[in-house]
Design a protein around this motif. Structure first.
Motif, short mmCIF file in Angstrom:
data_model
loop_
_atom_site.label_atom_id
_atom_site.label_comp_id
_atom_site.label_asym_id
_atom_site.label_seq_id
_atom_site.Cartn_x
_atom_site.Cartn_y
_atom_site.Cartn_z
N GLU A 65 0.86 -1.19 0.00
CA GLU A 65 0.00 0.00 0.00
C GLU A 65 0.90 1.23 0.00
O GLU A 65 0.89 2.03 0.93
CB GLU A 65 -0.91 -0.01 1.22
CG GLU A 65 -1.86 -1.18 1.26
CD GLU A 65 -2.69 -1.19 2.53
OE1 GLU A 65 -3.29 -0.15 2.85
OE2 GLU A 65 -2.71 -2.23 3.20
N VAL A 66 1.66 1.39 -1.10
CA VAL A 66 2.69 2.41 -1.13
C VAL A 66 2.13 3.83 -1.15
O VAL A 66 2.74 4.74 -0.59
CB VAL A 66 3.66 2.19 -2.31
CG1 VAL A 66 4.49 0.93 -2.08
CG2 VAL A 66 2.93 2.11 -3.63
N PHE A 67 0.99 4.04 -1.77
CA PHE A 67 0.43 5.38 -1.79
C PHE A 67 -0.11 5.78 -0.42
O PHE A 67 0.05 6.92 0.01
CB PHE A 67 -0.64 5.51 -2.88
CG PHE A 67 -0.07 5.38 -4.27
CD1 PHE A 67 0.70 6.39 -4.82
CD2 PHE A 67 -0.28 4.23 -5.01
CE1 PHE A 67 1.25 6.27 -6.08
CE2 PHE A 67 0.26 4.09 -6.28
CZ PHE A 67 1.04 5.12 -6.81
N ALA A 68 -0.72 4.84 0.28
CA ALA A 68 -1.16 5.09 1.65
C ALA A 68 0.05 5.34 2.54
O ALA A 68 0.02 6.22 3.41
CB ALA A 68 -1.97 3.92 2.18
N ALA A 69 1.12 4.60 2.31
CA ALA A 69 2.35 4.79 3.10
C ALA A 69 2.92 6.18 2.88
O ALA A 69 3.34 6.85 3.84
CB ALA A 69 3.38 3.73 2.72
N LEU A 70 2.92 6.64 1.64
CA LEU A 70 3.45 7.97 1.37
C LEU A 70 2.60 9.05 2.03
O LEU A 70 3.13 10.02 2.59
CB LEU A 70 3.54 8.22 -0.14
CG LEU A 70 4.18 9.54 -0.54
CD1 LEU A 70 5.59 9.68 0.02
CD2 LEU A 70 4.18 9.69 -2.05
#
Length: 132
Positions: A65-70
């Protein structure tokens, strides 16, 4: 049964002030759901905790969930702009995402731009974010 025991151990360690170490251990041991639950509970108690935001971002990134992480790292950086680990994690993830988008563009795929949560197969896994 093992997850219940790990969750109980996590709660005990959280009470003793070592929750971050235990959360990291849970992530490394392959229990991201348990780690996520602990981190989200911690944020529920204090939604302005930049370290908890950072750690939740690490767990989200490991779950693709890279966009949530960013987004979580952006919030953490606004709360603690001078924190070196948060800044480094944010920069690493941003760099990784930019490379991902560039590769997707080069291969004619708009998957990354459209907000897909999984990286394309041709790219490596997201970089490790949290260095204890």
């Amino acid at each position: 049964m093992i997850r219940v025991m790990l969750a109980l151990a996590l709660l005990a360690l959280a009470a003793s002030g070592r929750a971050d170490d235990q959360t990291t251990a849970l992530l490394e041991a392959g229990y991201p759901d348990t780690a996520l639950a602990e981190l989200e509970a911690r944020l529920g108690a204090n939604p302005y905790d930049p370290v908890a935001l950072n750690n939740l971002a690490v767990a989200r990134a490991r779950g693709d969930e890279v966009f949530a992480a960013l987004e979580l790292l952006d919030r953490a950086a606004r709360l603690a702009p001078e924190h070196p680990v948060i800044a480094e994690n944010r920069n690493r993830l941003r760099t990784w995402l930019m490379r991902r988008i560039e590769r997707a563009d080069a291969h004619g795929s708009d998957d990354a731009v459209a907000g897909a949560s999984r990286p394309p197969a041709l790219l490596p896994e997201p970089p490790p974010l949290w260095v204890p």
